[in-house]
Design an enzyme around this catalytic site. Structure first.
Site, PDB file in Angstrom:
ATOM      1  N   GLN A  47      36.181  27.499  24.736  1.00  0.00           N
ATOM      2  CA  GLN A  47      35.315  28.350  23.918  1.00  0.00           C
ATOM      3  C   GLN A  47      35.202  27.742  22.528  1.00  0.00           C
ATOM      4  OE1 GLN A  47      36.254  32.576  24.084  1.00  0.00           O
ATOM      5  NE2 GLN A  47      35.701  32.840  21.956  1.00  0.00           N
ATOM      6  N   ARG A  59      39.689  35.223   5.996  1.00  0.00           N
ATOM      7  CA  ARG A  59      39.751  35.687   7.382  1.00  0.00           C
ATOM      8  C   ARG A  59      41.147  35.376   7.905  1.00  0.00           C
ATOM      9  NH1 ARG A  59      34.378  36.394   9.516  1.00  0.00           N
ATOM     10  NH2 ARG A  59      32.807  35.575   8.096  1.00  0.00           N
ATOM     11  N   HIS A  62      45.279  35.811  11.960  1.00  0.00           N
ATOM     12  CA  HIS A  62      45.025  36.313  13.313  1.00  0.00           C
ATOM     13  C   HIS A  62      45.730  35.476  14.367  1.00  0.00           C
ATOM     14  CE1 HIS A  62      40.948  37.430  11.339  1.00  0.00           C
ATOM     15  NE2 HIS A  62      41.811  38.411  11.180  1.00  0.00           N
ATOM     16  N   LYS A  72      44.044  26.109  18.947  1.00  0.00           N
ATOM     17  CA  LYS A  72      42.749  25.950  18.277  1.00  0.00           C
ATOM     18  C   LYS A  72      42.654  24.587  17.619  1.00  0.00           C
ATOM     19  CE  LYS A  72      42.382  30.846  17.095  1.00  0.00           C
ATOM     20  NZ  LYS A  72      42.437  31.817  16.011  1.00  0.00           N
ATOM     21  N   TYR A 132      35.599  26.225  15.321  1.00  0.00           N
ATOM     22  CA  TYR A 132      36.857  26.006  16.021  1.00  0.00           C
ATOM     23  C   TYR A 132      36.698  26.095  17.521  1.00  0.00           C
ATOM     24  CZ  TYR A 132      37.248  31.140  15.338  1.00  0.00           C
ATOM     25  OH  TYR A 132      37.018  32.490  15.274  1.00  0.00           O
ATOM     26  N   LYS A 169      39.565  45.712   8.452  1.00  0.00           N
ATOM     27  CA  LYS A 169      40.493  45.473   9.560  1.00  0.00           C
ATOM     28  C   LYS A 169      41.657  44.576   9.109  1.00  0.00           C
ATOM     29  CE  LYS A 169      40.418  43.328  14.111  1.00  0.00           C
ATOM     30  NZ  LYS A 169      39.585  42.675  15.097  1.00  0.00           N
ATOM     31  N   ASP A 170      41.353  43.523   8.350  1.00  0.00           N
ATOM     32  CA  ASP A 170      42.401  42.604   7.906  1.00  0.00           C
ATOM     33  C   ASP A 170      43.261  43.188   6.784  1.00  0.00           C
ATOM     34  OD1 ASP A 170      41.569  40.793   9.785  1.00  0.00           O
ATOM     35  OD2 ASP A 170      40.717  39.353   8.370  1.00  0.00           O
TER      36      ASP A 170
END
Length: 187
Positions: A47, A59, A62, A72, A132, A169-170
């Site tokens: 992906q 960001r 995660h 990654k 990525y 969210k973060d």
């Protein structure tokens, strides 16, 4: 292409050999045979993801857990970011170590992080396009994260904290100490 180990076990930087001429430049950004030969194992990327961020966007941090953990290979197509990798593998000799590196469209360096690492970045230029490759598919139920400014890691994001742009969210991610044991990843 130059591949170098970092102080995180299984994490590497990859810097291409760039060929310039009157038309511009050319470089090989990925070569499966060279990459696999250097790291000593096969990584099958399944992906590709890309994001656009403006200056100050952070960001992270995660990760994916369990059977959906992801290795990654990250790079910047336009702009400059500070890229951060945190080793969360309890059985790793570099457990809880942090690796940071500026990635840009000028140095064209990439970072490969193995499964079991948390990842994040902050945009240092006016904007950045971040790309990525992942060796596993994203699974929402398996996502996890840690608070970017966790005092346990004391990461210097090279950007004033009060000027950071962070998703809701973060902002509510747990600190490392608040993580449940099942969020800690085993390689």
């Amino acid at each position: 292409m130059k591949i170098e180990k970092t102080h995180i076990e299984g994490c590497y930087t990859i810097t291409p050999k760039i060929f310039y001429d009157g038309r511009g430049y050319f470089f090989e950004s990925y070569n499966h045979e060279k990459f696999t030969s250097f790291i000593g194992k096969n990584v099958d990327f399944v992906q590709d993801n890309q994001s656009f961020s403006t200056k100050g966007v952070l960001r992270g941090l995660h990760f994916q857990k369990g059977e959906y953990a992801q290795a990654k290979l990250v790079r910047v197509l336009q702009g400059k970011v500070l890229d951060v990798t945190v080793d969360l593998r309890k059985d790793s000799p570099s457990y809880l170590k942090v690796f940071t590196m500026e990635l840009s469209d000028k140095n064209n360096t990439q970072v490969f992080m193995p499964r079991g690492c948390a990842h994040g970045f902050v945009t240092l230029s006016e904007s950045a396009i971040f790309s990525y490759k992942c060796d596993n598919y994203y699974n929402k139920a398996s996502e996890g994260g840690m608070l970017f400014n966790d005092p346990f890691f004391n990461i210097d994001w090279k950007f004033p904290e009060k000027e950071l742009i962070i998703s809701e969210k973060d902002l509510v991610l747990p600190t490392f100490k608040e993580l449940k044991e099942d969020f800690i990843i085993k390689s």
